[in-house]
Design a protein around this motif. Structure first.
Motif, mmCIF file in Angstrom:
data_model
loop_
_atom_site.group_PDB
_atom_site.id
_atom_site.type_symbol
_atom_site.label_atom_id
_atom_site.label_comp_id
_atom_site.label_asym_id
_atom_site.label_seq_id
_atom_site.Cartn_x
_atom_site.Cartn_y
_atom_site.Cartn_z
ATOM 1 N N TYR A 163 1.159 -1.301 -0.090
ATOM 2 C CA TYR A 163 0.091 0.248 0.038
ATOM 3 C C TYR A 163 1.179 0.895 -0.241
ATOM 4 O O TYR A 163 1.325 1.457 0.874
ATOM 5 C CB TYR A 163 -0.401 -0.132 1.241
ATOM 6 N N GLY A 174 1.929 5.705 -0.242
ATOM 7 C CA GLY A 174 0.863 7.048 0.059
ATOM 8 C C GLY A 174 2.020 7.732 -0.610
ATOM 9 O O GLY A 174 1.743 8.013 -1.686
ATOM 10 N N ASP A 211 -2.939 5.470 -3.240
ATOM 11 C CA ASP A 211 -2.908 6.365 -3.433
ATOM 12 C C ASP A 211 -2.548 6.961 -3.473
ATOM 13 O O ASP A 211 -0.709 7.368 -3.057
ATOM 14 C CB ASP A 211 -3.077 6.804 -1.441
ATOM 15 N N ALA A 246 -1.262 10.192 -3.005
ATOM 16 C CA ALA A 246 -1.314 11.134 -2.540
ATOM 17 C C ALA A 246 -0.230 12.568 -3.311
ATOM 18 O O ALA A 246 0.959 12.226 -3.324
ATOM 19 C CB ALA A 246 -0.733 10.994 -0.647
ATOM 20 N N LEU A 261 -7.027 4.990 -4.739
ATOM 21 C CA LEU A 261 -7.698 6.435 -3.861
ATOM 22 C C LEU A 261 -7.298 6.898 -3.745
ATOM 23 O O LEU A 261 -6.905 8.067 -3.136
ATOM 24 C CB LEU A 261 -7.583 5.528 -2.433
ATOM 25 N N GLY A 310 -6.972 12.077 4.503
ATOM 26 C CA GLY A 310 -6.595 11.008 3.465
ATOM 27 C C GLY A 310 -5.662 10.738 3.316
ATOM 28 O O GLY A 310 -6.313 8.081 3.277
ATOM 29 N N ASP A 311 -5.118 10.541 4.111
ATOM 30 C CA ASP A 311 -4.315 9.314 5.265
ATOM 31 C C ASP A 311 -4.778 8.584 5.719
ATOM 32 O O ASP A 311 -4.588 7.071 6.066
ATOM 33 C CB ASP A 311 -2.607 9.825 5.387
ATOM 34 N N ALA A 336 -6.886 6.306 3.785
ATOM 35 C CA ALA A 336 -6.710 5.425 2.879
ATOM 36 C C ALA A 336 -6.095 3.709 4.151
ATOM 37 O O ALA A 336 -6.112 2.908 3.635
ATOM 38 C CB ALA A 336 -5.290 5.435 2.025
#
Ligand code: PXL
Length: 276
Positions: A79, A81, A109, A111, A141, A217-218, A221
């Motif tokens: 995963y 970010g 994500d 990000a 995401l 957002g973090d 996620a």
């Protein structure tokens, strides 16, 4: 209980309750073995602070990955970010290709942007690399801004469901598989998340708190990944993560001195309760 091992790749913002300082505790609370790979180390996050330090760890990644390969360390999920550089994204894609167990899921994500703008330090070259990563992942995401950067769509502050459908169609054209599009709001009092799995589109709507908060957002996620790897469906995970994030914001909103993040830790027992 099934005990899964997840690797999360994102920055350490030493102060500021985002990225790894949020993802590691949330994923651990979800009951997952959580391995981390810091993409960069910053003194604070970049939203609202000035003069922060930034140490890009891109150069360390090939040796770390090589060691894991030698030790035959594999993951049920990776995963990602906030990443440190465009070059680093290529290394992350190599990890996704080589460090997965037989049954493996990649969750990205992207990000890199919010409120119509890229975060400081990111540029078009970073976006091009992020497109490759996002469009090869099993689940992405993005928020609406990130979806615009991934697809080339124009960012509109005001929109209707046909705009969102166009964004989703463009993401699918680009190669996206499962999309969790966050921050989709059709009324003043509510916001929500669109979950697109192939052709199947669902919307999880929840109350909107009329104030943006950093790091949510973090939090969202990480909670999504935690729930998903605990066996919830994408739609269930989207809902659990939304309810948790809303409660984290509500737990913080009255404290003006805590503008830089959300007090997510006291709400972890609620999150854990939703997983069982
Ligand atoms: O919350 C996303 C994020 C993560 N990491 C860093 C950031 C931001 C958002 O601004 O600056 C360093």
């Amino acid at each position: 209980m099934d005990y899964k091992r997840v690797l999360t790749v994102q920055d350490i913002s030493c102060f500021g309750q985002c990225s790894l300082t949020v993802a590691l505790p949330i994923l651990s609370a979800a009951g997952l073995e959580t391995c981390i790979l810091p993409s960069a180390v910053l003194s604070t996050h970049t939203a609202g602070f000035s003069g922060y330090t930034f140490r890009d760890l891109t150069a360390d990644i090939p040796a770390i990955t090589a060691h894991w390969k030698k030790e035959n360390i594999k993951f049920d999920a990776i995963y990602t970010g906030y990443l440190g550089s465009a070059e680093q994204i290529g290394y992350v894609m190599d990890m996704i290709r080589t460090l997965g167990k037989e049954k493996f899921v990649s969750i990205v994500d992207p990000a890199m942007a919010d409120y119509g703008k890229l975060y400081p330090g990111f540029d078009a070259a970073f976006v091009e690399e992020m497109k490759k990563l996002a469009f090869s992942a099993d689940i992405i995401l993005p928020n609406i801004t990130e979806a615009c950067f991934l697809t080339g769509c124009e960012y509109n502050e005001k929109y209707d469901s046909s705009y969102i459908d166009e964004l989703l169609a463009k993401l699918r054209e680009g190669g996206a598989k499962t999309v969790i599009l966050t921050g989709v709001s059709y009324s003043d009092a509510t916001t929500g998340v669109v979950v697109l799995e192939g052709e199947n589109k669902q919307y999880y709507e929840h109350r909107k708190i009329p104030k943006g908060s950093h790091g949510t957002g973090d939090v969202y996620a990480a909670a999504f990944v935690g729930a998903y790897l605990r066996g919830k469906t994408a739609y269930e995970s989207a809902g659990i993560a939304a309810e948790y994030t809303v409660r984290c914001i509500e737990n913080t909103i009255d404290d003006a001195s805590h503008w830089y993040g959300v007090k997510f830790e006291p709400v972890l027992p609620y999150f854990i309760g939703q997983l069982n």
